[in-house]
Each structure stands twice: as C-alpha cells, then as structure tokens.
Design a protein around this motif. Structure first.
Motif, PDB file in Angstrom:
ATOM      1  N   UNK A 181     117.041  20.930  44.402  1.00  0.00           N
ATOM      2  CA  UNK A 181     115.995  20.148  43.749  1.00  0.00           C
ATOM      3  C   UNK A 181     116.549  19.398  42.543  1.00  0.00           C
ATOM      4  N   UNK A 182     117.466  20.000  41.828  1.00  0.00           N
ATOM      5  CA  UNK A 182     118.086  19.327  40.684  1.00  0.00           C
ATOM      6  C   UNK A 182     118.839  18.086  41.151  1.00  0.00           C
ATOM      7  N   UNK A 183     119.651  18.246  42.163  1.00  0.00           N
ATOM      8  CA  UNK A 183     120.436  17.114  42.661  1.00  0.00           C
ATOM      9  C   UNK A 183     119.532  16.015  43.203  1.00  0.00           C
ATOM     10  N   UNK A 184     118.486  16.413  43.906  1.00  0.00           N
ATOM     11  CA  UNK A 184     117.552  15.425  44.452  1.00  0.00           C
ATOM     12  C   UNK A 184     116.863  14.653  43.336  1.00  0.00           C
ATOM     13  N   UNK A 185     116.418  15.335  42.294  1.00  0.00           N
ATOM     14  CA  UNK A 185     115.726  14.646  41.199  1.00  0.00           C
ATOM     15  C   UNK A 185     116.672  13.766  40.402  1.00  0.00           C
ATOM     16  N   UNK A 186     117.912  14.197  40.254  1.00  0.00           N
ATOM     17  CA  UNK A 186     118.883  13.348  39.561  1.00  0.00           C
ATOM     18  C   UNK A 186     119.064  12.027  40.316  1.00  0.00           C
ATOM     19  N   UNK A 187     119.044  12.083  41.632  1.00  0.00           N
ATOM     20  CA  UNK A 187     119.158  10.860  42.428  1.00  0.00           C
ATOM     21  C   UNK A 187     117.947   9.948  42.215  1.00  0.00           C
ATOM     22  N   UNK A 188     116.755  10.532  42.036  1.00  0.00           N
ATOM     23  CA  UNK A 188     115.564   9.711  41.816  1.00  0.00           C
ATOM     24  C   UNK A 188     115.714   8.859  40.561  1.00  0.00           C
ATOM     25  N   UNK A 189     116.233   9.457  39.503  1.00  0.00           N
ATOM     26  CA  UNK A 189     116.370   8.733  38.244  1.00  0.00           C
ATOM     27  C   UNK A 189     117.474   7.685  38.303  1.00  0.00           C
ATOM     28  N   UNK A 190     118.399   7.856  39.225  1.00  0.00           N
ATOM     29  CA  UNK A 190     119.513   6.910  39.325  1.00  0.00           C
ATOM     30  C   UNK A 190     119.235   5.780  40.307  1.00  0.00           C
ATOM     31  N   UNK A 191     118.078   5.825  40.968  1.00  0.00           N
ATOM     32  CA  UNK A 191     117.781   4.841  42.017  1.00  0.00           C
ATOM     33  C   UNK A 191     116.928   3.710  41.466  1.00  0.00           C
ATOM     34  N   UNK A 192     117.403   2.477  41.508  1.00  0.00           N
ATOM     35  CA  UNK A 192     116.588   1.347  41.040  1.00  0.00           C
ATOM     36  C   UNK A 192     115.480   1.023  42.036  1.00  0.00           C
ATOM     37  N   UNK A 193     114.441   0.357  41.536  1.00  0.00           N
ATOM     38  CA  UNK A 193     113.305  -0.044  42.362  1.00  0.00           C
ATOM     39  C   UNK A 193     113.243  -1.567  42.387  1.00  0.00           C
ATOM     40  N   UNK A 194     113.155  -2.173  43.559  1.00  0.00           N
ATOM     41  CA  UNK A 194     113.042  -3.634  43.604  1.00  0.00           C
ATOM     42  C   UNK A 194     111.779  -4.125  42.901  1.00  0.00           C
ATOM     43  N   UNK A 195     111.903  -5.229  42.194  1.00  0.00           N
ATOM     44  CA  UNK A 195     110.730  -5.799  41.527  1.00  0.00           C
ATOM     45  C   UNK A 195     109.585  -6.021  42.501  1.00  0.00           C
ATOM     46  N   UNK A 196     109.926  -6.393  43.733  1.00  0.00           N
ATOM     47  CA  UNK A 196     108.899  -6.709  44.718  1.00  0.00           C
ATOM     48  C   UNK A 196     108.024  -5.504  45.050  1.00  0.00           C
ATOM     49  N   UNK A 197     108.557  -4.293  44.918  1.00  0.00           N
ATOM     50  CA  UNK A 197     107.753  -3.101  45.197  1.00  0.00           C
ATOM     51  C   UNK A 197     106.630  -2.962  44.186  1.00  0.00           C
ATOM     52  N   UNK A 198     106.960  -3.148  42.909  1.00  0.00           N
ATOM     53  CA  UNK A 198     105.915  -3.068  41.883  1.00  0.00           C
ATOM     54  C   UNK A 198     104.892  -4.194  42.052  1.00  0.00           C
ATOM     55  N   UNK A 199     105.365  -5.357  42.375  1.00  0.00           N
ATOM     56  CA  UNK A 199     104.446  -6.479  42.577  1.00  0.00           C
ATOM     57  C   UNK A 199     103.494  -6.207  43.732  1.00  0.00           C
ATOM     58  N   UNK A 200     104.014  -5.599  44.804  1.00  0.00           N
ATOM     59  CA  UNK A 200     103.166  -5.281  45.950  1.00  0.00           C
ATOM     60  C   UNK A 200     102.116  -4.233  45.586  1.00  0.00           C
ATOM     61  N   UNK A 201     102.506  -3.231  44.821  1.00  0.00           N
ATOM     62  CA  UNK A 201     101.538  -2.217  44.393  1.00  0.00           C
ATOM     63  C   UNK A 201     100.435  -2.841  43.544  1.00  0.00           C
ATOM     64  N   UNK A 202     100.834  -3.728  42.652  1.00  0.00           N
ATOM     65  CA  UNK A 202      99.843  -4.386  41.806  1.00  0.00           C
ATOM     66  C   UNK A 202      98.934  -5.294  42.642  1.00  0.00           C
ATOM     67  N   UNK A 203      99.520  -6.045  43.558  1.00  0.00           N
ATOM     68  CA  UNK A 203      98.749  -6.979  44.376  1.00  0.00           C
ATOM     69  C   UNK A 203      97.739  -6.240  45.263  1.00  0.00           C
TER      70      UNK A 203
END
Length: 323
Positions: free
Chosen positions: A285-307
């Motif tokens: 679980x530690x290794x998995x969560x560390x990967x979450x924080x190191x993974x960037x999110x495309x701008x388009x994903x946030x835009x889609x959630x907002x839209x």
C-alpha cells in the motif's frame, strides 16, 4: 512554524483498525514509508488502545530524530483494566487491556503526552492535536487548547492544533486560538468538499496548516472501479455517490489515469491544504500510494470533470488546470 511534509502515514491501521496487522507487517510498513521518503507520521492513543503508538515508536526509534515529523493526540487517557475480551468501542481488533477515559483538562493533556512518549519510546513529539472534542468543546476550550499553547511556548512540542471529523467546531477553534495545524478527516475529497465552506477559508485567514485525512472517502475512491459493496462514512455507500464515483472513474480511464490518482491530486490542490495523511497497513500500500503522488494528471481530465459537473461544490482544481 513547523513545515509539514506533503503527505504522510496515517497510523490508525497499525493499531489494527477493523482488521489485525501483525507486528512484522506493521514494522515493514513504517520501514517502507521511510524508504519511500515519507517523513510524517500521525498516530494517537485511541488507535488500538496505544498499539499504534507502540508500533510507530518501535519502528522510528533508531531513525535520526530530526528527519521526521511525529504527530499524536490528546483527549483520551488510557487506563489499564483486567479481564478478557476485545476492544468493542473503537473499531480496533485488539485485546481490551486498557480503557479510554475522556480528559480534556490541562493536567490530562500533560499526562496524555507523558504516556504517549512512554509508549513511543521517544523523547518528544512534534505535533500534538486535541482529538475529537465534539462533545467536550467547553473543556477543550478551557483546558486542553490553552495547555497545548503553553507546552508549545515551553518548547515541549513544536506545533499544536485539533483533529476532528467535522468542520464547524474546528473552524471556531482556528479562529479563537493560535493553532498551527488542523487535521480534518472525510470533509474534503472528490465526493464532498464541505470543508471549503468554512474551515479551509478560516485556515487560510489564520495561517493554520490543514492536514486532510479520509481523502479516499472511506475507501470508495481507493479503487480504479468503485466496488458494488463500497462504503461511505463507515456505512454502505449511497447509490448517488457510488454512481458519481463510477462516472469519475470513467473520466479517469478516458484520460489515461485512475480514480485514486485523481483523489489524491484533487485533495492536495487547495491552497490551505499543507499535507495529506493516508492510512496504510502494508508495504504494498505504501508503494502504491507513493506512485499516486508521482503520477501527473492531464489537464483535460480536470476539464472533463468540471464540464460534466462531477466536481463537488467548493473543490479547487489542481494547478495542472490554468485559471
């Protein structure tokens, strides 16, 4: 002002929250945190009737003391009791060899910290929080909070604050007292951003660092696809929230990311939020969560959630999205 690392270990699970963790796995979890660069640990006497503090202390005792931030809490003293049975009041799978006694007095605060240091086997903690004073607001206001401020002035602790699961009372405490830290669990995440209505603005005004717990919404946001038996606020998840979580997961997949990645990046984006603490009970679980924080999110994903109207009211988008 103590600077908090951007994320840390929430050590309730190491106190056998819901299910037992053996000593070797608990130690390996803290070691994996260290290897991953995690230098912030949150524990409390409440967690496993002191078991979490004992395990955290055993794992950190030989680490350089100036290289990690250790946080514990006051408000519940632990009193030895005789007899058999299991702890049936806190959700922890531990023998009931101690009982919790509410105490938000000044003397209780000092006793609590002394007992915590004994269990930890360390000479100090960095952050001390008043823990769950929901039904004891007057006692906390008159006893525990002023005493923590005195302990900070004396140099016994470096930072003080409160840790709760609601926003109204900690908002008042932040406005009334010179607090360094407020830990709020389950009130700012992809399904509910109600802390943005009161606590987060108050913390920004006062310069209080906000630490978020529960950013996976009782586990619903911890999976790439929320399961049918998902829980929310420690009960079966409402159908509307489960549907929304699944729709967010679809957006994540469409943009090459995952629901857990969105959960941690969205929670950390608010300017009042200094850190996240994530419950972890294994090195995996530690290794998995560390990967979450190191993974960037495309701008388009946030835009889609907002839209698509999938973000809760008050949620601040991560900095990937231009203003």
């Amino acid at each position: 002002m103590l600077e908090l690392p951007p994320w840390g270990l929430g050590a309730a699970a190491l106190g056998n929250l819901y299910t037992a963790v053996d000593d070797a796995t608990a130690r390996a979890t803290v070691d994996a945190c260290w290897d991953a660069g995690i230098r912030y640990v949150d524990t409390a006497p409440h967690y496993g009737l002191g078991l979490s503090e004992e395990r955290v202390g055993a794992a950190l005792r030989d680490r350089p003391r100036d290289q990690f931030v250790l946080q514990t809490k006051v408000g519940r003293l632990l009193r030895p009791v005789s007899g058999a049975g299991r702890d049936d009041t806190g959700g922890f799978d531990v023998p009931a060899t101690r009982e919790r006694v509410w105490d938000f007095s000044a003397a209780g605060v000092r006793r609590s910290l002394e007992d915590s240091l004994e269990r930890l086997g360390l000479d100090r903690v960095d952050v001390a929080l008043v823990h769950d004073p929901d039904d004891h607001a007057d006692q906390a206001r008159a006893g525990a909070l002023p005493e923590l401020l005195r302990l900070r002035e004396e140099g016994v602790v470096r930072a003080v604050g409160v840790g709760m699961n609601q926003t109204a009372l900690p908002t008042r405490f932040v406005e009334e007292f010179d607090l360094d830290v407020v830990l709020i669990a389950g009130r700012y995440h992809l399904l509910d951003a109600c802390a943005a209505d009161d606590l987060l603005p108050a913390a920004r005004r006062t310069g209080t660092a906000v630490v978020l717990g529960g950013v996976f919404a009782s586990g619903m946001l911890a999976h790439e696809e929320p399961p049918a038996d998902a829980t929310y606020a420690y009960a079966p998840a409402p159908a509307e929230l489960l549907d929304r979580a699944r729709r967010i997961a679809v957006v994540a997949r469409e943009h090459g990311t995952t629901l857990p990645v969105l959960a941690v990046r969205a929670a950390a984006a608010h300017p009042a939020v200094a850190s996240l603490v994530l419950g972890m009970r294994s090195p995996a679980e530690v290794r998995r969560n560390a990967e979450l924080f190191a993974t960037p999110v495309p701008d388009e994903a946030w835009e889609a959630l907002r839209r698509q109207g999938l973000l809760p009211r008050g949620m601040v988008l991560p900095p990937e999205v231009p203003a």
